[in-house]
Design an enzyme around this catalytic site. Structure first.
Site, mmCIF file in Angstrom:
data_model
loop_
_atom_site.group_PDB
_atom_site.id
_atom_site.type_symbol
_atom_site.label_atom_id
_atom_site.label_comp_id
_atom_site.label_asym_id
_atom_site.label_seq_id
_atom_site.Cartn_x
_atom_site.Cartn_y
_atom_site.Cartn_z
ATOM 1 N N CYS A 142 28.552 -85.537 77.734
ATOM 2 C CA CYS A 142 27.640 -84.838 76.837
ATOM 3 C C CYS A 142 26.249 -85.494 76.821
ATOM 4 O O CYS A 142 25.572 -85.511 77.828
ATOM 5 C CB CYS A 142 28.236 -84.719 75.437
ATOM 6 N N HIS A 235 32.712 -81.783 76.025
ATOM 7 C CA HIS A 235 33.553 -82.820 75.404
ATOM 8 C C HIS A 235 35.017 -82.550 75.709
ATOM 9 O O HIS A 235 35.786 -82.140 74.837
ATOM 10 C CB HIS A 235 33.343 -82.837 73.887
ATOM 11 N N GLU A 237 37.203 -84.579 75.927
ATOM 12 C CA GLU A 237 38.040 -85.520 75.175
ATOM 13 C C GLU A 237 38.336 -85.053 73.760
ATOM 14 O O GLU A 237 39.219 -85.629 73.092
ATOM 15 C CB GLU A 237 37.364 -86.900 75.131
#
Length: 309
Positions: A142, A235, A237
């Protein structure tokens, strides 16, 4: 992990043409194995949550991975105690003489600030410059991706008219790219940002390749020519509740955020979101660990960085 076959087995060429990773016998018999060392520069304010998210994805691999956490010495954390940081995190001065097989630079909630105006920008630049000769491959996430593209390749960022928040479908541009080996033709990834990078700027640099992009979210994944840098603009994650947390937080701040796109069933914030990106997130991190870290890093860590990235 790769399959190991004899050097001259005819099936090898067919498998390789299908983007299946094959390790030839000659290489396999001479390959040394040791644990890989990953440095995580955690720039997110919610340090512990981000640690869990990143480590969850790094742990789903047959490789033994040693993790070191890095903080910015020139920034005072408002959400994590200094005692916690002192106990679990290194500063750059403490690791600058070490080498790492891989590094992850997370996002940070500073997209609306010019790069040079971020209070730890000079330190981050020093770390990114150090990484060129001391890390085999760096995965940028990001804002970390925007910062890395700006520092290493002079790629600017641009403000968005509204925050990019939601789950967006992406298509793969380079099917033979190891980073997306095993991916479906279309995959989802969360985004949460106020700025963007543009494909037109990246395409002008022959050392950068756009691996995946989205009609709605734009550039998704970029890889440098030799894999020394991987840039993920979203993102992967994020866990299921992260965008809901950000939406509620912004509502309480009176920012009038839009409901995250394609996130809540029926666009109703009262409904629990459904994860549609976990499998590809796991695969991307596993592929990065395998193909850009484990397969390319030297056994002798002193040799890291000797070849130009």
């Amino acid at each position: 992990m790769p399959i190991n076959i004899p050097d001259d087995l005819p099936a090898g060429a067919t498998l390789e043409s299908e983007n299946i990773f094959v390790m030839r016998e000659g290489r396999a018999t001479t390959q040394d194995i040791r644990p890989i060392n990953i440095l995580v520069l955690n720039l997110m304010p919610t340090k512990i949550e981000t640690e869990i998210q990143i480590l969850r994805l790094l742990s789903n691999s047959p490789l033994q991975t040693n993790i070191s956490l890095l903080q910015m010495a020139t920034h005072e954390s408002k959400n994590t105690s200094q005692a916690y940081l002192d106990k679990f995190y290194y500063t750059f001065d403490e690791i600058r003489d070490k080498k790492f097989d891989g590094m992850i630079i997370t996002g940070a909630p500073v997209e609306n600030i010019g790069f040079e105006n971020v209070d730890y920008w000079d330190e981050l630049c020093e770390i990114m410059e150090w990484s060129v000769k001391n890390v085999s491959s760096t995965l940028h996430i990001c804002w970390g991706a925007q910062a890395g593209l700006y520092y290493h390749y002079c790629i600017p960022k641009y403000p968005l008219s509204r925050k990019m928040s939601g789950i967006y479908s992406h298509t793969i541009n380079m099917l033979d790219e190891p980073l997306v080996r095993g991916f479906d033709d279309v995959f989802n990834m969360p985004h949460s940002r106020n700025t963007e990078i543009r494909a037109s700027d990246i395409l002008r640099n022959p050392r950068l390749h756009i691996i995946a992009e989205s009609r709605a979210a734009g550039v998704g994944i970029v890889v440098s020519e030799r894999g020394g840098h991987v840039f993920v603009t979203g993102h992967f994650e994020y866990d299921a509740g992260r965008l809901a947390f950000e939406y509620d937080r912004d509502m309480k701040k009176g920012l009038d955020p839009h409901i995250p796109d394609n996130y809540f069933p029926n666009d109703d914030p009262h409904n629990d979101p459904v994860i549609s990106w976990r499998a590809h997130a796991t695969l991307l991190f596993t592929n990065w660990l395998n193909y850009y870290v484990y397969q390319r890093t030297p056994y002798n860590m002193d040799d890291i960085g000797r070849d130009e990235q």
